[in-house]
Design an enzyme around this catalytic site. Structure first.
Site, mmCIF file in Angstrom:
data_model
loop_
_atom_site.group_PDB
_atom_site.id
_atom_site.type_symbol
_atom_site.label_atom_id
_atom_site.label_comp_id
_atom_site.label_asym_id
_atom_site.label_seq_id
_atom_site.Cartn_x
_atom_site.Cartn_y
_atom_site.Cartn_z
ATOM 1 N N GLU A 64 59.547 12.590 14.572
ATOM 2 C CA GLU A 64 58.922 12.684 14.611
ATOM 3 C C GLU A 64 58.292 13.688 13.518
ATOM 4 O O GLU A 64 56.570 14.483 13.508
ATOM 5 C CB GLU A 64 59.626 13.901 15.799
ATOM 6 C CG GLU A 64 60.085 13.641 16.594
ATOM 7 C CD GLU A 64 61.558 13.238 16.232
ATOM 8 O OE1 GLU A 64 62.537 13.887 16.023
ATOM 9 O OE2 GLU A 64 62.155 11.444 15.932
ATOM 10 N N ARG A 118 76.965 8.613 12.523
ATOM 11 C CA ARG A 118 77.799 9.029 13.072
ATOM 12 C C ARG A 118 78.505 7.339 13.970
ATOM 13 O O ARG A 118 79.200 7.472 14.749
ATOM 14 C CB ARG A 118 77.097 9.975 14.524
ATOM 15 C CG ARG A 118 77.310 11.144 13.928
ATOM 16 C CD ARG A 118 76.973 12.762 14.616
ATOM 17 N NE ARG A 118 76.004 12.771 14.747
ATOM 18 C CZ ARG A 118 75.074 13.009 13.305
ATOM 19 N NH1 ARG A 118 75.274 13.376 12.555
ATOM 20 N NH2 ARG A 118 73.354 12.284 14.099
#
Length: 182
Positions: free
Chosen positions: A106, A69
């Site tokens: 994560e 993006r």
């Protein structure tokens, strides 16, 4: 947040065009979907204009956009401020010689790559992405640019998720965002 905060009416217009999709791509995630922003030409233009107004007089020579993006917002900003656009891509997407920067997420590891020679020592860079969450991707982008001697002037994102504390992982590097979601 942005210097304009909610004082600039364009910020409110942008925020209303970002769709929040619960439980995507997995349960518990509130996905910030910018595709609805892109469907509104005025809101999309306002987004680009706010960034251009901020960076047009900062002598930035490189706008580095993070896949994918960052490729939407970075090129129009680069064109408007007279800078080159450099894509920072996921592994094995760029032909030719590349330099890489691995980073921890994560849920595992990832990597960004850039063409060798795309950015030179001393160039002033702006890093662009749609969103900052934990800051791992932006941090890797800055590390990649700085390892070739570039100066990262600032990072710019449309959205920040402050609860995830990504700003803290930028080691004091300035971050400019248009909207925050809690």
């Amino acid at each position: 947040m942005s210097d304009q905060g909610d004082k600039d009416p364009r910020i409110h217009g942008i925020k209303t065009k970002i769709r929040v999709v619960p439980n995507f791509p997995k349960p518990g995630i509130m996905f910030q979907d910018i595709t609805t922003l892109l469907l509104d030409p005025k809101a999309f233009k306002d987004t680009i204009d706010l960034f251009v107004e901020r960076y047009k007089d900062k002598n930035i020579s490189v706008v580095a956009g993070i896949e994918a993006r960052g490729f939407i917002f970075g090129p129009p900003i680069a064109l408007a401020i007279g800078a080159k656009f450099v894509p920072l891509r996921k592994p094995k997407k760029l032909p030719g010689k590349v330099i890489s920067q691995e980073y921890i997420l994560e849920y595992g590891r990832d990597c960004l790559e850039m063409h060798v020679g795309a950015v030179e020592a001393g160039e002033r860079c702006l890093v662009v992405d749609d969103l900052i969450a934990t800051g791992g991707t932006l941090g890797a982008a800055m590390d990649l640019l700085e390892c070739v001697g570039a100066e990262v002037v600032e990072c710019a994102c449309v959205i920040e998720l402050p609860e995830l504390k990504g700003r803290q992982r930028l080691n004091g590097k300035p971050l400019y965002v248009l909207v925050e979601y809690y």
